[in-house]
Each structure stands twice: as C-alpha cells, then as structure tokens.
Design a protein around this motif. Structure first.
Motif, PDB file in Angstrom:
ATOM      1  N   LEU A 373       0.832  -1.206   0.000  1.00 37.56           N
ATOM      2  CA  LEU A 373       0.000   0.000   0.000  1.00 37.56           C
ATOM      3  C   LEU A 373       0.867   1.257   0.000  1.00 37.56           C
ATOM      4  CD1 LEU A 373      -2.684   1.503   0.196  1.00 37.56           C
ATOM      5  CD2 LEU A 373      -2.632   1.141   2.684  1.00 37.56           C
ATOM      6  N   ILE A 374       1.954   1.227   0.752  1.00 35.08           N
ATOM      7  CA  ILE A 374       2.870   2.377   0.779  1.00 35.08           C
ATOM      8  C   ILE A 374       3.390   2.671  -0.621  1.00 35.08           C
ATOM      9  CG2 ILE A 374       5.151   3.144   1.546  1.00 35.08           C
ATOM     10  CD1 ILE A 374       4.605   1.685   4.196  1.00 35.08           C
ATOM     11  N   GLN A 375       3.825   1.630  -1.314  1.00 30.24           N
ATOM     12  CA  GLN A 375       4.381   1.831  -2.648  1.00 30.24           C
ATOM     13  C   GLN A 375       3.329   2.350  -3.616  1.00 30.24           C
ATOM     14  OE1 GLN A 375       7.732   1.611  -3.476  1.00 30.24           O
ATOM     15  NE2 GLN A 375       6.835   2.741  -5.191  1.00 30.24           N
ATOM     16  N   VAL A 376       2.103   1.818  -3.503  1.00 24.72           N
ATOM     17  CA  VAL A 376       1.030   2.288  -4.383  1.00 24.72           C
ATOM     18  C   VAL A 376       0.697   3.746  -4.074  1.00 24.72           C
ATOM     19  CG1 VAL A 376      -1.378   1.957  -5.054  1.00 24.72           C
ATOM     20  CG2 VAL A 376       0.077  -0.028  -4.687  1.00 24.72           C
ATOM     21  N   CYS A 377       0.711   4.115  -2.790  1.00 22.19           N
ATOM     22  CA  CYS A 377       0.443   5.508  -2.413  1.00 22.19           C
ATOM     23  C   CYS A 377       1.512   6.443  -2.967  1.00 22.19           C
ATOM     24  CB  CYS A 377       0.375   5.643  -0.891  1.00 22.19           C
ATOM     25  SG  CYS A 377      -1.100   4.942  -0.150  1.00 22.19           S
ATOM     26  N   ILE A 378       2.765   6.003  -2.903  1.00 27.44           N
ATOM     27  CA  ILE A 378       3.855   6.819  -3.457  1.00 27.44           C
ATOM     28  C   ILE A 378       3.679   6.962  -4.965  1.00 27.44           C
ATOM     29  CG2 ILE A 378       6.341   6.861  -3.888  1.00 27.44           C
ATOM     30  CD1 ILE A 378       6.726   5.614  -1.128  1.00 27.44           C
ATOM     31  N   ASP A 379       3.262   5.864  -5.623  1.00 28.55           N
ATOM     32  CA  ASP A 379       2.978   5.945  -7.061  1.00 28.55           C
ATOM     33  C   ASP A 379       1.818   6.901  -7.322  1.00 28.55           C
ATOM     34  OD1 ASP A 379       4.989   4.127  -7.518  1.00 28.55           O
ATOM     35  OD2 ASP A 379       3.637   2.391  -7.658  1.00 28.55           O
ATOM     36  N   GLY A 380       0.824   6.890  -6.428  1.00 31.53           N
ATOM     37  CA  GLY A 380      -0.315   7.787  -6.581  1.00 31.53           C
ATOM     38  C   GLY A 380       0.080   9.246  -6.417  1.00 31.53           C
ATOM     39  N   LEU A 381       0.945   9.520  -5.438  1.00 28.02           N
ATOM     40  CA  LEU A 381       1.431  10.892  -5.255  1.00 28.02           C
ATOM     41  C   LEU A 381       2.206  11.351  -6.486  1.00 28.02           C
ATOM     42  CD1 LEU A 381       2.621  10.719  -1.532  1.00 28.02           C
ATOM     43  CD2 LEU A 381       0.682  12.024  -2.419  1.00 28.02           C
ATOM     44  N   ARG A 382       2.982  10.438  -7.033  1.00 27.89           N
ATOM     45  CA  ARG A 382       3.726  10.781  -8.247  1.00 27.89           C
ATOM     46  C   ARG A 382       2.771  10.978  -9.421  1.00 27.89           C
ATOM     47  NH1 ARG A 382       8.006  11.222 -11.115  1.00 27.89           N
ATOM     48  NH2 ARG A 382       8.162  10.272 -13.168  1.00 27.89           N
ATOM     49  N   TYR A 383       1.702  10.207  -9.472  1.00 27.00           N
ATOM     50  CA  TYR A 383       0.708  10.347 -10.542  1.00 27.00           C
ATOM     51  C   TYR A 383       0.142  11.764 -10.558  1.00 27.00           C
ATOM     52  CZ  TYR A 383      -3.817   9.847 -12.906  1.00 27.00           C
ATOM     53  OH  TYR A 383      -4.902  10.015 -13.728  1.00 27.00           O
ATOM     54  N   TYR A 384      -0.189  12.287  -9.381  1.00 25.20           N
ATOM     55  CA  TYR A 384      -0.734  13.642  -9.324  1.00 25.20           C
ATOM     56  C   TYR A 384       0.348  14.698  -9.517  1.00 25.20           C
ATOM     57  CZ  TYR A 384      -5.113  11.596  -7.810  1.00 25.20           C
ATOM     58  OH  TYR A 384      -6.271  10.873  -7.762  1.00 25.20           O
ATOM     59  N   GLN A 385       1.563  14.353  -9.124  1.00 24.14           N
ATOM     60  CA  GLN A 385       2.670  15.276  -9.348  1.00 24.14           C
ATOM     61  C   GLN A 385       2.911  15.483 -10.844  1.00 24.14           C
ATOM     62  OE1 GLN A 385       6.390  13.860  -7.808  1.00 24.14           O
ATOM     63  NE2 GLN A 385       7.548  15.630  -8.492  1.00 24.14           N
ATOM     64  N   THR A 386       2.728  14.427 -11.625  1.00 22.78           N
ATOM     65  CA  THR A 386       2.967  14.494 -13.074  1.00 22.78           C
ATOM     66  C   THR A 386       1.663  14.597 -13.866  1.00 22.78           C
ATOM     67  OG1 THR A 386       2.965  12.063 -13.219  1.00 22.78           O
ATOM     68  CG2 THR A 386       5.082  13.146 -12.811  1.00 22.78           C
ATOM     69  N   TYR A 387       0.571  14.913 -13.190  1.00 23.08           N
ATOM     70  CA  TYR A 387      -0.753  14.917 -13.813  1.00 23.08           C
ATOM     71  C   TYR A 387      -0.808  15.859 -15.018  1.00 23.08           C
ATOM     72  CZ  TYR A 387      -5.883  14.581 -13.868  1.00 23.08           C
ATOM     73  OH  TYR A 387      -7.191  14.337 -14.220  1.00 23.08           O
ATOM     74  N   ASP A 388      -0.174  17.009 -14.910  1.00 25.34           N
ATOM     75  CA  ASP A 388      -0.246  18.023 -15.969  1.00 25.34           C
ATOM     76  C   ASP A 388       0.965  18.009 -16.892  1.00 25.34           C
ATOM     77  OD1 ASP A 388      -2.695  19.046 -15.034  1.00 25.34           O
ATOM     78  OD2 ASP A 388      -1.659  20.242 -13.516  1.00 25.34           O
ATOM     79  N   TRP A 389       1.791  16.975 -16.806  1.00 27.60           N
ATOM     80  CA  TRP A 389       3.034  16.984 -17.564  1.00 27.60           C
ATOM     81  C   TRP A 389       2.810  17.013 -19.074  1.00 27.60           C
ATOM     82  CZ3 TRP A 389       7.771  13.853 -15.440  1.00 27.60           C
ATOM     83  CH2 TRP A 389       8.208  14.464 -14.260  1.00 27.60           C
ATOM     84  N   LEU A 390       1.861  16.242 -19.580  1.00 30.25           N
ATOM     85  CA  LEU A 390       1.621  16.222 -21.021  1.00 30.25           C
ATOM     86  C   LEU A 390       1.214  17.606 -21.508  1.00 30.25           C
ATOM     87  CD1 LEU A 390       1.380  14.717 -23.681  1.00 30.25           C
ATOM     88  CD2 LEU A 390      -0.984  14.103 -23.060  1.00 30.25           C
TER      89      LEU A 390
END
Length: 896
Positions: A373-390
């Motif tokens: 769960l910790i790793q998935v949460c970190i991936d989720g935080l990164r997902y929102y961090q890069t949400y607007d990258w495109l």
C-alpha cells in the motif's frame, strides 16, 4: 531516548572499507549489536536537503537552498518537532532550520559554534567534532546541578542530535582520500564511544537508548559534492540499541560487488532511501510520523513482535495514504475532467483488509500488504505530481519552437532583407490573427483559472501564443525572404542550415561526452584551413599555422580529467606563458596599432606612452599574484591556515582586475588589439589566484585560439571582399560609427557555429559545468577558507565566467570587424540555440540513477539559462570593449 549522529560528508566506502579498521567501535555495532546498510541520498547532494530528508522524511524542493541554509521557505514538521524535547549540537548552518521550524521553539535547544570555526585552512578540522562531543558532555554535567534539566533528560521521547561537520570540512580541505579525512573518521569513532559510555553511566545502562549513525551526503574524490555520483549519494547507515534488531547472519543478502570486499559478506546489508530514516526514528521514539514524510519504514531494522512490526508498517502506510487523499481532493476540485489514480480507487477496502489481517493476527501478511500500500500511495502521489506533464510539455515545446521561428524571422527582417522589403512584414489580416490570439489566450486563461493553476502556467501559455501570432503576421515577409537573391541557390542555403543544425546536435552530445569537443577542435583546426583559398593561405601562412597549433593545443584540455590534484607547478607554468605573452604584446602593440611611439627623449628617460603603461601595470599585478599564490599554497600545505595579509592582498588584486578593463575602455577610442590585450591581462591575475592545476594553461591556449580565430575571420573577410588598399594609417582606421553595416550572409552561420563551439569549450575546458562537484573549493582558498557557501560559490562562478568574458569580447569585436551590426551575429546565435534547449528538455529524466537524473536536469537548466547568459555576455562585452578602432584595408602582410 534517541541519539542521532550525522557525520556530514562521510562516504560509505570510506567508513566500511578494510573491515572498518578506522572505526573499531562502530564495527562492533555492525557485527554484534545492530543493523547496517547504505542510505541512498537524492540530488542535490548538499547538507540542507540531506538533513531535511533525514529528519523530516521528505525531499525538499531544491530552490530552498537559495533561501539560505538556515531559513525555511515554509516551516515543516520533523522528528524533532514531534519529540518531547531535542538537544542539538553542531553547525550554525544546519541546526537553526529545525529549531525555527518547530511548533514550539523552546522544544529544540541548539548549541552551535561560530561560523568562523568552519575554516577549511585549519590544520585540524576535527576540532569541530571535538567541540560537539565536549558540549554534549557539558550538558550532562550541568544537569547534576539543574534539577529541571535533569528531570527533562529522564523523560521519554527525547532526542540528542550530534551534527559532526569535521569530515565534511576535512574532505573539502584535504579530500576524502587524505590522512586528515581518515584521521577524522577515527576521531568520530572514538568520540561516539565516549558518548555511549557516558550515557550508560548517566542512565544506569537502562537499555532504553536507540542510536542511528548516518551522513547527509558523501564526498567526491575532488573534495566536493552536489551531483548524483555514487561517491556523493551513498552514505553509511548503522543503527543499534533499544528496538533495533541484531545482525542477521542467517540471510547474508544485499551485498554487491563493492561491499563484498569490505569484510561484511557474512552479514545482511539493508539499504534504505534517505527519507526512510525519519519514520524509523519516529517508530523507535514512539511518536507520530512527520506530517509530510514519504519515507518507507525499514521494518528489517526493527526488533519487536510480528504484531508490533505489522502495526508500525500499517501506521506508516496510513500516514502516506492521508497525503494521497489530500492530494486527490485538491486535484478533484480543480480538474474539469478528473481522472483518478485507478489502483487506489477503492483504498478503503485495502485499509479494511489490512486491519482485518491484523485483527486475525496474520501479521506477516498484514505487513506485506502495508508495504504494498505504501508503494502504491507513493505511485499515486507521483501520478498527481505528473498529472499536468503532457499539457505542460506540449505548451513549453510549442513555446520553444515559436520563439525559434519568431526570433529567426526577426533576424532575417532586420539584418538580411533590404530596407525597402522590411515593410512587408505586417499583412492586412494581422488584426484577424491578433483577435484569434486573444480568443485562444482567453480560453486557456479561463481553463487555468478553473484548474487553480499557478501564475507560471499563465506565462507558459502566453509566450507561445504571442510568438506564433507574431510569426503568422509575418507570412508575407517570409514569402519575400524566399524570393530574395541569396535564397535562390536553395541547395546552398539548405546545406548551410543542415550543417549548422548538425553542429548544434553535436554540441548537445558534448554535454554528455566532453571529449567530443577535442575532436571538434582538431577538426576545425585542420579542415577549415584546407577549405580556404590558396592565395589567402599563402598570404597568411603564419596566422593559419598559429590557428592550427592553438586549436589542437586547446583540444587537449577537454580530454583531461575534471578531478585533479593541486599542482602549483602547472599554475605557475600557465602564468609564465601568460606573462611572456603580455611582455610580447607590450613590444608588438606599437607595430600593429596607431599608438604614437616614444620619442628618443622619452626612450632615454624610460617613459612609455600612457596607453602602454596600463599593460605594464597589469604585468606587475600578475607578478604579485604569482608571489601570493606560492606563499598561500605553502602556508596551507604546512597546515598554517590562510595568512590574513595574503587574503587581503588577494582581495585587493581583484579590484584593479575588475576596474581596469572598465575604466580603460571608457577613456576613448583605441585599437582593438590593444583593447583585447588589456582585457586579457586584466583577468589573468584573478584567474591565476583561482586556479589549482592546468586552468591557467587552458586560459592561455584558449585565448590564443579565439584571437587567431578572430584574426583569420577578419583577414578572410578582407581577402574575399578585396579590402587590401590604403596608404596612410589615419585613412584606413575607422571607428564603429563610420562603418556602413552589411546584411548577414549564409557564411555568417559558420561564425555563429564557431562561437557556440567555443562557448562549450569554455564550459568544459577545465571541468564539467553541469556538475558543481567538478569544481574544487581549493580554488577559493587564496581568498577565504572560512565556510561561506554563497561567497565561495560566487568566486567559483567568477572563475568560470572569465573565459566567457574573453570570448564575448572577441565576438563583439569580430562583429565590427566584419562590418556587421553589433546585434546581428548575437541575435543569430540567440535565435537558434534553443534548438539545443529543446533537445535537453526532452532528454530530462526522472527515473534511473540519481547521477543520470541530476545530469539531465542540470543540462536542461544550463541550456534554458543560456539565453539570459548570452544577453549578460553581450552586455559585458560592450562594457569591456568600448569604442574600438578597426583598420579597414591594409597594404602589408602585417596589417591587423
């Protein structure tokens, strides 16, 4: 109670190698009492971000270092803030930020030495660590007569933080392979042993103390840090005491090809990320995790029941999950079409499942699910961090291309087309383009407003819209450009453009392999003269030979290693060449300039023309700098520190080095060669004082190379345009104001390409500009040895800039020599260099090793700042060059 040691600047291999023979006490903790491993840091490997990661559990934005080491841009939670009380000992550059960031300042006590103690010129930097150990001992002693302190020291959830800066200072001063650095490791080991014994006596050996020993960053072989090299990112981690597991000899995994030679192959090695240490400390103290911590609790270090480990891992997971939930809510409210992170769409079910496993006493499974769960949460935080990258990458790329098109059209309109054709730039439909641009800008602004985007996003959108709208308005102009005579030979035009683009791409590659610059210099040194007209080579054979020799000699420097030991002999050799070249210039200037020679009476009295006196003064200052260089080096090598008189003289030398070229240029018109000699000799003493090895040799050969390049371009231009006439010197010397500027030609792209090549040679000639750790702090020790990051960085930057000042001065004069407007060549370079920036933008990585990540980011930052850098160089060059005189037309082979 918790005890945290941070040995600032300690490399993992220097502690663990040879069976830890330099740290026998810590070795017993590794082999008998606790757990060990490598703590992997992130870039930039500097003290502030390292300490924030260790104690607060998150990776601070790198821009925080611009606020200073002591000031927090935003106060943050930390282990110290969550503790009942913390006593910290050490550097004034580190301790204040955790005291100021605490919710109650009285919760964190700081004991700091003065900044003057951090002197890199000291014989023994380990005195900094001795100070820490002594004051820690004094705290325990004072509690015997202070009942309030005694009671607080016997409370739970208290922290002792010992910041040991001696190793960092020894590494900077003597480098990490030095006896001084090794001796400092031994002193730290003995000091920790003394502290441990005193604590046992003070607390009656109650077995309630947990201890972590680690470092904030490592130390490169050159005595510097900052980049992502393993020497800087791999730091030691040793934990022992209450709550820490004993060594694991049954499962000796984790050792790699490097650590297996350290002598601990029979023990399990447990590596962590630097931010993981904060939750480890929180768990051992029994306090809440810092609010913004993203560290993953290293369960393998804990000694406890399966239930304790499962609950600890679950608590860690819920803490990071709470950050994810907050981030999700924020993003949901700002997005018109929100796309959630699918793996955590049903996070409540995952939490319930883990809780159920704990209730069913399936602790190992609960622990595994928590870590997952910790790793998935970190991936989720990164997902929102890069949400607007495109979106951002598309807009930024569109902006870069728009700027290239817009600036290129501007250059063509202003410096290629005839005056009669420039008015075609704005078409009748420009109002339509403007209207559509405002519509698009308004639409994006509304979208960004609804997304609650930061101000920077509006700027990202505005620039490409402006550049492209202005470019579309010039479509009639583009059509007229295509029909101009110089563009009729389209094969020739296309060939020049392709070659120029290839040059830019090669220069991009040189950021990764600096030795490619050597190939480029050798190629232009040999190939370019071959392409020159035979008559020209016959007329200027000596100049062509000088160009070949100088460019080939300069090519050697980008093959040399960036990590070098101090060699004062090379500095003096380079200085001697500069001095001799100055003496030669002193005698040759009258032959090539319009300066009146001394009369027989003046020769008899030893008086020289005023215009040559300044050269004599500069040579004298250069000689003084040699004496200061030798004297200071001997004093530092003898561990006697920096003599105050030498430091004062070094700073005094800087004044004329900066003032003379500016003041001399303002005195009036003068021959361009004399002007370049003054600029060259003005910077030589300063560059000499800031050098430790072959840098001055590079300064000499680089200067000769760019001078011969300028003279070749000048004579080639005169030869091709048959400007070889004139009788009296007064008739053929013109100032800039009397020259009729010509338009740019396709051949001028060669000059722009050469300039960019020399820019890169200046970047990489004495180091890797993309890595601060390739520039040794020893370079500033003739000015100061007391640690001051911003002053030392300023001196290093000044040293780096000096070759650029010379190059920009030559480039400014070359524009005038070729009858070009001052801005034309400059804008030609400016309008095309973002092709390189666009390359680096798409090469930026956020995965892989920290060395790769840090390198790509630094390359992009350098390329992005290149436009501003060029503008600064252009301004400085005009300040330095002033109003020079250019001879137009010569009647002898010696005419320059």
């Amino acid at each position: 109670m918790f005890l945290l040691y941070i040995a600032d600047g300690l490399r993992a291999d220097k502690l663990f190698e040879d069976g830890m023979k330099r740290a026998p006490f810590l070795k017993t903790k590794v082999t008998e009492e606790g757990r060990w491993g490598i703590s992997h840091t992130r870039v930039p490997t500097e003290s502030r971000p390292g300490h924030v990661a260790l104690i607060a559990g998150f990776y601070e934005d790198v821009s925080a270092v611009t606020k200073g080491w002591k000031t927090n841009p935003v106060n943050f939670d930390s282990v110290f803030n969550q503790s009942r009380h913390t006593w910290s000992f050490g550097s004034p550059d580190i301790l204040p930020m955790f005291a100021f960031g605490a919710s109650e300042h009285s919760r964190v006590d700081t004991y700091m030495y003065s900044a003057e103690h951090e002197d890199f010129g000291k014989d023994d930097a380990s005195s900094l660590d001795t100070w820490v150990f002594d004051h820690f001992d004094a705290l325990l002693e004072s509690s015997k007569t202070n009942s309030t302190l005694f009671e607080l020291l016997h409370s739970d959830k208290i922290v002792f933080f010992l910041h040991l800066l001696g190793l960092d200072t020894s590494g900077h001063s003597h480098r990490p392979n030095s006896p001084e650095y090794y001796a400092n490791i031994e002193l730290v080991d003995k000091g920790i042993q003394v502290v441990e014994n005193k604590l046992k006596a003070f607390y009656n050996d109650d077995k309630r103390t947990a201890t972590v020993f680690t470092a904030d960053h490592g130390m490169g072989n050159r005595g510097v840090h900052g980049d992502g090299h393993p020497d800087n990112t791999e730091t030691p981690l040793i934990a022992w005491g209450a709550g820490i597991a004993t060594p694991d000899t049954k499962h000796p995994k984790g050792n790699d090809a490097v650590s297996k030679h350290w002598g601990f192959g029979h023990l399990q090695r447990n590596d962590v990320l630097q931010a993981d240490i904060a939750p480890l400390m929180s768990t051992l103290l029994g306090i809440s995790f810092p609010v913004n911590s993203v560290g993953v609790l290293p369960i393998v270090y804990l000694d406890g029941t399966d239930m304790f480990k499962a609950k600890a891992a679950f608590g860690n997971a819920k803490g990071i999950l709470s950050q994810y939930i907050v981030k999700t809510a924020q993003k949901r409210t700002t997005e018109l079409i929100f796309k959630p992170f699918k793996p955590l769409a049903q996070y409540q079910d995952i939490v319930s499942k883990i809780q159920a496993l704990i209730d069913l006493e399936k602790f190992e499974e609960a622990e595994r699910e928590s870590i997952r769960l910790i790793q998935v949460c970190i991936d989720g935080l990164r997902y929102y961090q890069t949400y607007d990258w495109l979106f951002l990458r598309s807009i930024i790329s569109f902006g870069y291309v728009g700027w290239i098109v817009y600036s290129t059209i501007f250059v063509l309109r202003m410096y290629v087309l005839e005056d009669s054709k420039r008015s075609r730039g704005i078409s009748i439909s420009s109002k339509t383009v403007t209207f559509l641009s405002w519509v698009v800008l308004t639409g994006f602004s509304v979208l960004l407003f609804l997304k609650q985007s930061p101000l920077a996003y509006y700027i990202y959108v505005a620039f490409p819209i402006y550049f492209w709208s202005e470019s579309f308005k010039q479509r009639d102009l583009v059509t007229s450009i295509i029909r101009t005579p110089w563009s009729q030979n389209r094969t020739n035009v296309l060939g020049h453009i392709i070659v120029y683009t290839v040059i830019l791409e090669i220069l991009v590659y040189t950021y990764f392999r600096r030795e490619v610059l050597s190939i480029c210099l050798i190629a232009v040194g040999i190939v370019w003269p071959i392409m020159m007209p035979a008559g020209f080579k016959k007329r200027h054979g000596k100049l062509v030979l000088a160009w070949r020799i100088a460019s080939i000699c300069t090519s050697v420097f980008t093959l040399l290693p960036v990590e070098v030991e101090q060699d004062i002999r090379l500095v003096l050799l380079g200085g001697a060449l500069v001095f001799l070249s100055g003496v030669a210039a002193l005698n040759l200037i009258p032959q090539y300039t319009a300066v009146q020679l001394p009369t027989p009476h003046m020769r008899a009295s030893g008086v020289q023309p005023s215009s040559l006196k300044i050269v004599t003064v500069l040579l004298t200052i250069l000689g003084i700098s040699f004496a200061i260089l030798v004297s200071t080096t001997r004093s530092l090598d003898a561990k006697q520190g920096l003599p105050i008189v030498n430091s004062i003289i070094s700073w005094l030398i800087m004044i004329p080095c900066v003032a003379i070229p500016i003041v001399d240029g303002a005195l009036g018109s003068q021959h361009y060669l004399r002007r370049l000699v003054v600029i060259y000799l003005s910077f030589a003493p300063l560059f000499t004082l800031l050098s430790i090895s072959y840098e001055v040799l590079f300064f000499f050969f680089f200067s000769i190379t760019i001078l011969s390049w300028m003279l070749l371009e000048k004579q080639l231009y005169f030869f091709e345009n048959k400007i070889y006439q004139g009788t009296m010197y007064a008739e053929i010397v013109q100032s800039e104001t009397t020259i009729k500027h010509r338009p740019l030609r396709m051949t001028d792209m060669r000059i722009a390409g050469f300039f960019l090549l020399f820019i890169n040679v200046a970047f990489f000639g004495t180091g890797n500009i993309a890595s601060l750790s390739s520039f040794s702090l020893e370079s500033v020790y003739r000015f100061t040895t007391v640690f001051n990051p911003f002053l030392m960085a300023a001196l290093l930057v000044l040293k780096i800039l000096i070759p650029f000042f010379l190059l920009s001065s030559v480039f400014a004069i070359l524009s005038r020599v070729l009858d070009l407007s001052s801005f034309s060549l400059f804008l030609l370079v400016l309008s095309t260099t973002d092709i390189m920036t666009l390359n680096f933008f798409f090469l930026v990585r956020d995965d892989g090793s920290w060395l790769e990540i840090g390198t790509t980011i630094s390359h992009f930052i350098i390329a992005s700042a290149f436009i501003v850098f060029q503008i600064i160089l252009f301004s400085v060059s005009h300040l330095l060059v002033g109003n020079v005189l250019i001879p137009h037309g010569v009647n002898s082979k010696k005419g320059y």
